[in-house]
Design an enzyme around this catalytic site. Structure first.
Site, PDB file in Angstrom:
ATOM      1  N   GLY A  49       0.804  -1.215   0.000  1.00 22.33           N
ATOM      2  CA  GLY A  49       0.000   0.000   0.000  1.00 22.33           C
ATOM      3  C   GLY A  49       0.838   1.266   0.000  1.00 22.33           C
ATOM      4  N   CYS A  50       2.130   1.108  -0.032  1.00 22.00           N
ATOM      5  CA  CYS A  50       3.037   2.252  -0.071  1.00 22.00           C
ATOM      6  C   CYS A  50       3.580   2.390  -1.491  1.00 22.00           C
ATOM      7  CB  CYS A  50       4.191   2.059   0.903  1.00 22.00           C
ATOM      8  SG  CYS A  50       3.678   1.930   2.623  1.00 22.00           S
ATOM      9  N   ALA A  51       3.689   3.621  -1.955  1.00 15.99           N
ATOM     10  CA  ALA A  51       4.225   3.863  -3.293  1.00 15.99           C
ATOM     11  C   ALA A  51       5.705   3.482  -3.354  1.00 15.99           C
ATOM     12  CB  ALA A  51       4.046   5.323  -3.692  1.00 15.99           C
ATOM     13  N   SER A  52       6.427   3.691  -2.275  1.00 15.89           N
ATOM     14  CA  SER A  52       7.836   3.327  -2.227  1.00 15.89           C
ATOM     15  C   SER A  52       7.977   1.995  -1.489  1.00 15.89           C
ATOM     16  CB  SER A  52       8.650   4.429  -1.536  1.00 15.89           C
ATOM     17  OG  SER A  52       8.062   4.787  -0.317  1.00 15.89           O
TER      18      SER A  52
END
Length: 136
Positions: A49-52
């Site tokens: 769920g994190c872009a990075s």
């Protein structure tokens, strides 16, 4: 009430008028944090769920929660460092009582992070809450 280390950061934020300075402070917090050992960067510690890329490694010692974390993005490393000041040293039950949205809102982060960063921050908080809920 947040932990003393988080209160210190909140106090420092009050003196910084410019958001560029606040971002720099968050980045510096991440820069000062020890990197997570490569052998702990595994699928089980990765936060979805994190872009990075984000990894959180939880552990409990004498009934007290601690976690280490890392990211490939400097601002996210800083957010992990902020979360560590908010949660490290609490019992699992205390972790579940922390209103992270309200505490981080005191820093103005709710209004100044991109939608992707906000989603990632929410995912990190949910991971912290879920691993501690299993310990209560």
């Amino acid at each position: 009430m947040a932990q003393a280390a988080f209160e210190d950061i909140a106090g420092d934020f009050e003196f910084l008028d410019d958001w560029e300075d606040r971002y720099r402070m968050v980045i510096d917090l991440g820069r000062d944090m020890e990197p997570l050992a490569d052998e702990l960067k595994v699928p089980a510690t990765k936060v979805e769920g994190c872009a990075s890329q984000v990894w959180l490694y939880p552990r409990w010692q004498d009934g007290v929660f601690h976690f280490e974390g890392d990211s490939d993005a400097m601002i996210v490393r800083g957010l992990i460092a902020l979360l560590r000041t908010l949660y490290n040293g609490l019992t699992p039950a205390e972790v579940l009582q922390v209103d992270a949205r309200a505490e981080l809102g005191r820093l103005g982060l709710n209004d100044h992070l991109s939608a992707q960063r906000s989603n990632g921050l929410r995912a990190m908080v949910e991971r912290i809450r879920s691993v501690n809920a299993a310990e209560v």
